[in-house]
Every structure is written in C-alpha cells, then in structure tokens.
Design an enzyme around this catalytic site. Structure first.
Site, PDB file in Angstrom:
ATOM      1  N   LYS A  14       0.820  -1.219   0.000  1.00  9.90           N
ATOM      2  CA  LYS A  14       0.000   0.000   0.000  1.00  9.90           C
ATOM      3  C   LYS A  14       0.853   1.269   0.000  1.00  9.90           C
ATOM      4  O   LYS A  14       0.486   2.264  -0.645  1.00  9.90           O
ATOM      5  CB  LYS A  14      -0.963   0.002   1.183  1.00  9.90           C
ATOM      6  CG  LYS A  14      -0.338   0.216   2.546  1.00  9.90           C
ATOM      7  CD  LYS A  14      -1.398   0.283   3.624  1.00  9.90           C
ATOM      8  CE  LYS A  14      -0.767   0.451   5.008  1.00  9.90           C
ATOM      9  NZ  LYS A  14      -0.105   1.734   5.180  1.00  9.90           N
ATOM     10  N   THR A  15       1.982   1.250   0.717  1.00  7.81           N
ATOM     11  CA  THR A  15       2.842   2.441   0.725  1.00  7.81           C
ATOM     12  C   THR A  15       3.439   2.680  -0.651  1.00  7.81           C
ATOM     13  O   THR A  15       3.577   3.825  -1.092  1.00  7.81           O
ATOM     14  CB  THR A  15       3.957   2.290   1.777  1.00  7.81           C
ATOM     15  OG1 THR A  15       3.373   2.020   3.056  1.00  7.81           O
ATOM     16  CG2 THR A  15       4.790   3.555   1.864  1.00  7.81           C
ATOM     17  N   ASP A  33      -4.129   7.446   4.743  1.00  9.60           N
ATOM     18  CA  ASP A  33      -3.583   6.115   5.022  1.00  9.60           C
ATOM     19  C   ASP A  33      -4.241   5.540   6.276  1.00  9.60           C
ATOM     20  O   ASP A  33      -4.687   6.275   7.159  1.00  9.60           O
ATOM     21  CB  ASP A  33      -2.069   6.227   5.224  1.00  9.60           C
ATOM     22  CG  ASP A  33      -1.382   4.875   5.205  1.00  9.60           C
ATOM     23  OD1 ASP A  33      -2.009   3.883   4.779  1.00  9.60           O
ATOM     24  OD2 ASP A  33      -0.206   4.808   5.618  1.00  9.60           O
ATOM     25  N   GLU A  34      -4.296   4.210   6.362  1.00  9.97           N
ATOM     26  CA  GLU A  34      -4.830   3.502   7.538  1.00  9.97           C
ATOM     27  C   GLU A  34      -6.226   4.025   7.909  1.00  9.97           C
ATOM     28  O   GLU A  34      -6.520   4.314   9.075  1.00  9.97           O
ATOM     29  CB  GLU A  34      -3.877   3.639   8.738  1.00  9.97           C
ATOM     30  CG  GLU A  34      -2.453   3.160   8.484  1.00  9.97           C
ATOM     31  CD  GLU A  34      -2.319   1.639   8.425  1.00  9.97           C
ATOM     32  OE1 GLU A  34      -3.353   0.951   8.395  1.00  9.97           O
ATOM     33  OE2 GLU A  34      -1.180   1.151   8.391  1.00  9.97           O
ATOM     34  N   GLN A  68      -7.494  -5.339   9.490  1.00  9.20           N
ATOM     35  CA  GLN A  68      -6.430  -4.932  10.398  1.00  9.20           C
ATOM     36  C   GLN A  68      -6.884  -3.799  11.327  1.00  9.20           C
ATOM     37  O   GLN A  68      -6.058  -3.062  11.855  1.00  9.20           O
ATOM     38  CB  GLN A  68      -5.190  -4.512   9.614  1.00  9.20           C
ATOM     39  CG  GLN A  68      -4.582  -5.648   8.798  1.00  9.20           C
ATOM     40  CD  GLN A  68      -3.276  -5.255   8.125  1.00  9.20           C
ATOM     41  OE1 GLN A  68      -2.234  -5.125   8.763  1.00  9.20           O
ATOM     42  NE2 GLN A  68      -3.339  -5.067   6.814  1.00  9.20           N
ATOM     43  N   ARG A  87       2.465 -11.119  10.189  1.00  5.18           N
ATOM     44  CA  ARG A  87       3.786 -10.499  10.410  1.00  5.18           C
ATOM     45  C   ARG A  87       4.896 -11.448   9.948  1.00  5.18           C
ATOM     46  O   ARG A  87       6.035 -11.017   9.747  1.00  5.18           O
ATOM     47  CB  ARG A  87       4.025 -10.198  11.898  1.00  5.18           C
ATOM     48  CG  ARG A  87       3.068  -9.232  12.577  1.00  5.18           C
ATOM     49  CD  ARG A  87       2.825  -7.971  11.809  1.00  5.18           C
ATOM     50  NE  ARG A  87       1.649  -8.100  10.968  1.00  5.18           N
ATOM     51  CZ  ARG A  87       1.336  -7.284   9.968  1.00  5.18           C
ATOM     52  NH1 ARG A  87       2.148  -6.294   9.666  1.00  5.18           N
ATOM     53  NH2 ARG A  87       0.246  -7.462   9.244  1.00  5.18           N
TER      54      ARG A  87
END
Length: 643
Positions: free
Chosen positions: A33-34, A224-225, A255, A583
């Site tokens: 996404k970044t 973002d987020e 998330q 993770r």
C-alpha cells in the site's frame, strides 16, 4: 511514465491511475500500500500536472509521514521534480490541524501563540476542577477523568452537549469536570492534544470561508490507515474533502485493531455510503508471507462478518507448515522459543533480529524475558519497557527492598507516595532530618513494620501479593482506567515471578529475586541492533519478520477474556490474530500452554478457538519435542495425552 509504474502489479497500477472522485483501496497485509500511495502522489505531479501544494497525504505517525515523504522525494527526483517534493503537505491529522489552528486560532478566541498542554499539565487542571467541585480524587483518579474526557472529544461531544449525562452519575461528574477543564485551558491560552482536531472542526463548521479556503487548497486527499480513524478524524476528512471529493482512502478492515482507542471500523465499512461514486480496488497479492501462512490468515479472518471479502495470495510458493506447539506451562513455552531461536541461529545463520515473539498482553513478556536472559539471547521490547524496567514493577520491587532493608532511603522516597498518602516533600525531608514522622508517615512506617512481621509466615508469592494489595497499589492502579489495569496486571505478574522462590524462606527469597532483577541489565543500543524483538501484537502492526512466535494461544488469553463482552470485541480479537499471523514471512509458530501462571494465578484454559480455524493440511503439531499426527479439532476436547 511507464517506467514510473513498472514496479507495480496490475491492481496497483489501476489504483494509481484513478485520480478523480472517491477511491477506496482495500490493501491486504503486505500488499504494497505504501508503494501505491507514494507512486500515486508522484503520478499526480508528474503525469497529471497537479501542483504539489494541492495534494494532502495524511498518515497516523510522524515516522510514517517522514518515510513516505522520503520515498516520494526519491521518486520525484528521478523525474526532475525535486522542488515539488518540498511543497507537499504530508503529515498526521494532528500536525495538519495544528498548522490550521496556528493561522486561524483568533477566530476561536485564542491567541495564535497558544500553548499545547501535555499530560502533566492536563492532570493539574483536572485536579483543580475536582477540588472546585469537591470530587474525591482518591476515588475518581484524575487519569481516569482525563481518559473519559479524551473519549468524549474523539466523539466530538462538548461539555455543554445535551442528553449526554442522563442516568449516569460518572458521566454527569465527567461533564462538570470537562467544562471546568475547557474553561481553564482557554484561560491559559492552551489546548490539549485532542483539541487539535476538535477545534479545527469547530473552525471549519463556524467559518465557511476558512473551510472553503482549505477545500480549494487541498484538492486531492490521500488518507492512510483509514480503518484506524475515529469519529473526529472521519468528520474532519468529510469537511475538508466535501467540495472536490478526490478522496483516496487506503486501509484494511481486517487490520482494524484499535477499537479500544476509539477507532471506528464503520468509517471504512461505510465509505461507499458516504461517497456514492466510490470506486474500489482490492490489493490482494501479498509480497511478504508464504502461501501456507496466508491461507491460515484467510481462513481465520474469514469468520468475521464486519469486513469486505478478499483473499490474500502470493506467487512465492507455499513454504513450510505452520507449527502449532503445545507446552506444559508458560516456562516451557518460553524455553521452547529460546531453544528454537538458538537452533535457527546456529543451523540457518539467521541473525537474532529476524525473530519476533508476539503476545496479547504486556505481562506475558516476563517469562519470555527470563528464558532469553538465561539462554543469553539478546532482545529488545518494542513499544514498551522490559518487564523489570516498567514503572509499576519498580514500585512493587521498591516495597520489597525497603521491607528487607529499612535503611534503603531511595526506595522509601519512591514508595512513600505510591499510592498518594498525603505525605509531602516537606514531611519527608523533616523525617530524614529529625526522625520525627508526621501522623501519615507514622502510619506508613507501621504498615512497613507489619510487613516485616508477615514475611515470616508466608511463601514469597503470597507475601508479594499481600504487600501489593495491602499497600493500596491494587486500588490505585484499578482506578486509572485501561492503562491502570495493564499496570496492575504487570504487578501481579511479579507475583508469578516470585512463585519460583516459594520453596525457600521469604526473606532470603526476596534477596534472590532482587539479585536476579539487578542482573537483568538493559542491553546497549549497539547490542540491540542484532536482537530478537518482543512485543504485543498491537505494537507489531506494520512490521514483518522472517520468523514469528505467537505465545499464549489460549482462550481467555488470546482471545482475551474481555472479548466475551460482545461479538464486536471478539471480531477485533480475530483481526488481531490475523495481524499477528501476517507479520511472519517464512516461519510461524503458534504456542499454547496447558496451564499458565499469569497475573499471579495458575490458569488452565482451552487452546485458542482461532487454532481450530486453520485447515489441517497447513499445520504440523508438536508437543514435548515430538511431532504428532492428530486432528486439531481433537484439541477442543481438552488436554491431549502425549504418552
């Protein structure tokens, strides 16, 4: 332009190309996404000729904002747009709102040189409000009231809002303190952290010209987020983006793990309702984890109802099986993790920094830290302090030090006001100078003397629990909201540590416990570069590791016992499990103990319900060093007989 996007897959390119109108990018864990956000900003500037001053990108941390700006700057430099990067507005909600208020604070009755009160300043004003209303601050801790006021501000509820206090005495009292607190802030020409967004929203709502100015200044918004936004942040975005509606929200409802911090998953779930012209892009290709790890994550999160359907996949292969490990106790669990890490370091040349141990609550780190110290494994605790360096643990240890050594004036100074007993600095100095105690000081010293008598009759774990309760620490921490509960859990975990010394006289046992703590010194920064990482799952969000251990996979531990209060809270625990699993890049261990001493009590809980969601073919089951061929569903019946 083709070169700019050559690193992106087809879905990522599509997300970059859509620049006009509302866009929701549902970005699965490890899906880049970044990469998409940074290339989208560059695409707007280089290809669409949008002036960078018309672009606003909002992240949740200053670190993320800095990293994003560095990456955008690097991309733009390749195309000769170095100067444009400096004109970008890229920061957090709070930094953006603070800049707006610095320009327009006078319109809200503040001078532009207003100050920002920190936590200590806030508590001072709240204590003054309690005194004004004759509220017992011993019964209603200022920290609890500060937390309640913060929650009200995140929901944009003002002190004067009607119908907020009906039938709830605590809320009635909170509103009175809240009103006094806000008036005091203004009298000091000050705002607090929550005011930054709340006051910016008030500015926009009361002054249409100011709102229109910023709506035209920031014509392209990238958030973002988005799943982590609270109501105030959501409202700010709605106001700022209302005119052009070129809003790109990036996030993943799977998330969303910060409901306890007032984040509202409804903001991302209802994005299409808020913006009917919304286009949706799913980023499902994962560049982090093996296929088996992703399959486990997909099946676990698939049980949730509050989500939009998506399935992570990878082109990098299935990888090895996920190891589910049953242990007898938290001590064996910790020792297994330590042995496995040392074996991997030796046989596969993994550096220690490639390993992470995740757990649901901070208190779980104690047993793991002790195993790592014994095995000489370097480690750091991310997002917090090592167990014996936590303030509340130091407080409890200081009680033990002073009990066995009445000449320890440093420990006396630490504990005499924890919890507060009305013993001020002057009274303490007078006692040290003359030996003549005040009434409160005399009562405190008598309590310490009673502990010196009690130590003769109790094993260490019971004695420590007796001390931390009778000293008032339990009531003190339990009055301080969620943070206080966490601190009290850490104090109780010290009771678990003390249980290891129950077989010897308590006074000698205290000395041995304190000696062990003294030897657990902090690693230096250079040493920490190659160190295993220990952290709560909440702290792990956004990170990735070659090998991950998730400890404490038991019902009432993970999912947490508090999640039984509602289906929504259980869904958040499931999302937390999804975050933990994703993770891991290559190796994943999920561990549970048949019995666990936690918070000073011996618990026997069934294996976590999340384990039963994982397809059988993805798992290798281990117990006492053996791989066993069993159906995971057999675990639901209770303890497995290994012999």
């Amino acid at each position: 332009m083709q070169k700019l996007l050559e690193k992106l897959n087809e879905r990522q390119k599509e997300a970059v190309h859509i620049t006009e109108g509302p866009l929701l990018i549902i970005a699965g864990a490890g899906s880049g996404k970044t990469l998409v956000l940074t290339h989208k900003i560059a695409y707007l500037i280089v290809e669409k000729k949008v002036s960078p001053e018309h672009i606003l990108a909002v992240t949740f941390t200053n670190k993320a904002a800095r990293e994003m700006k560095e990456r955008v700057t690097h991309i733009l430099r390749e195309y000769g747009h170095d100067a444009d990067a400096a004109m970008l507005s890229l920061g957090t909600f709070h930094s953006l709102c603070l800049n707006i208020l610095r320009t327009h604070a006078d319109k809200l009755g503040y001078a532009r040189n207003f100050v920002i009160f920190d936590e200590k300043d806030q508590l001072g004003l709240i204590k003054a409000a309690c005194e004004a209303y004759k509220i017992d601050s011993e019964r209603f801790a200022p920290e609890v009231l500060a937390g309640a006021i913060s929650k009200l501000k995140s929901r944009l509820i003002a002190p004067s809002d009607p119908d907020q206090d009906i039938g709830d005495p605590f809320l009635q009292m909170t509103h009175r303190v809240y009103g006094h607190y806000q008036r005091a802030l203004k009298a000091h020409n000050a705002i607090d952290f929550d005011d930054m967004i709340m006051q910016a929203i008030e500015l926009f709502e009361r002054h249409g010209a100011v709102r229109a100015h910023y709506q035209n200044a920031f014509r392209y918004l990238l958030i973002d987020e988005y799943q982590d936004t609270n109501f105030a942040q959501y409202r700010f975005v709605r106001l700022l983006g209302d005119t052009h509606q070129n809003i790109c929200a990036v996030g993943d409802m799977d998330q969303a793990i910060y409901g306890w911090r007032q984040a509202d998953i409804a903001n991302i779930l209802n994005f299409e309702k808020d913006y009917p012209r919304t286009k949706i892009i799913l980023l499902e290709e994962n560049y982090r984890s093996t296929g088996n790890i992703l399959s486990a994550a997909n099946t676990i999160i698939g049980k949730n109802k509050l989500r939009k359907e998506k399935n992570l996949f990878t082109r990098s292969g299935e990888g090895g099986k996920i190891h589910v490990v049953m242990t007898d106790s938290e001590t064996e669990e910790a020792n297994f993790i330590a042995r496995t890490i040392k074996e991997f370091v030796k046989t596969r040349a993994y550096p220690f920094s490639h390993f992470a141990v995740l757990y649901r609550t901070n208190a779980q780190s104690r047993a793991i830290e002790e195993a790592f110290m014994h095995a000489r494994i370097p480690y750091v605790v991310l997002g917090g302090f090592k167990f014996y360096e936590r303030r509340e643990v130091k407080d409890a240890l200081s009680y033990l030090r002073f009990i066995i050594n009445p000449k320890d004036s440093a420990s006396l100074k630490r504990i005499v006001s924890v919890p507060p007993r009305g013993i001020g600095k002057v009274a303490l100095e007078r006692f040290f100078a003359t030996g003549a105690p005040t009434k409160q000081m005399g009562e405190f010293l008598a309590l310490m003397e009673s502990f010196r008598h009690d130590i003769k009759n109790l094993p260490l774990s019971r004695f420590v629990k007796h001390v931390v309760k009778k000293s008032g620490l339990e009531e003190y921490f339990m009055r301080a909201g969620e943070e206080g509960v966490t601190r009290w859990e850490n104090v109780l975990e010290l009771v678990s540590a003390a249980a290891h010394y129950d077989g010897i006289p308590a006074k000698e046992a205290i000395t041995r416990l304190l000696d062990g703590v003294a030897l657990a010194s902090r690693e230096d920064e250079e040493h920490a570069q190659n160190a295993a990482r220990l952290m709560t799952i909440h702290s792990a969000k956004g990170l990735e590791f070659t090998a991950v251990f998730v400890a404490g996979m038991e019902d009432n531990v993970f999912p947490h016992s508090r999640s039984k209060r509602s289906p929504e809270e259980l869904e958040e625990e499931r999302r937390l499990c999804y975050v933990a699993i994703t993770r891991a890049k290559k190796n994943l261990w999920l561990l549970y103990a048949q019995s666990r001493r936690l918070y000073g009590q011996l618990q026997t809980n069934p294996p976590s319900r999340f384990l039963f969601d994982i397809p059988e073919h993805l798992v290798a089951f281990f117990a006492r060093g053996k791989e066993l061929s069993i159906d995971l569903k057999d675990l639901e019946s209770g303890i497995i007989d290994i012999e």
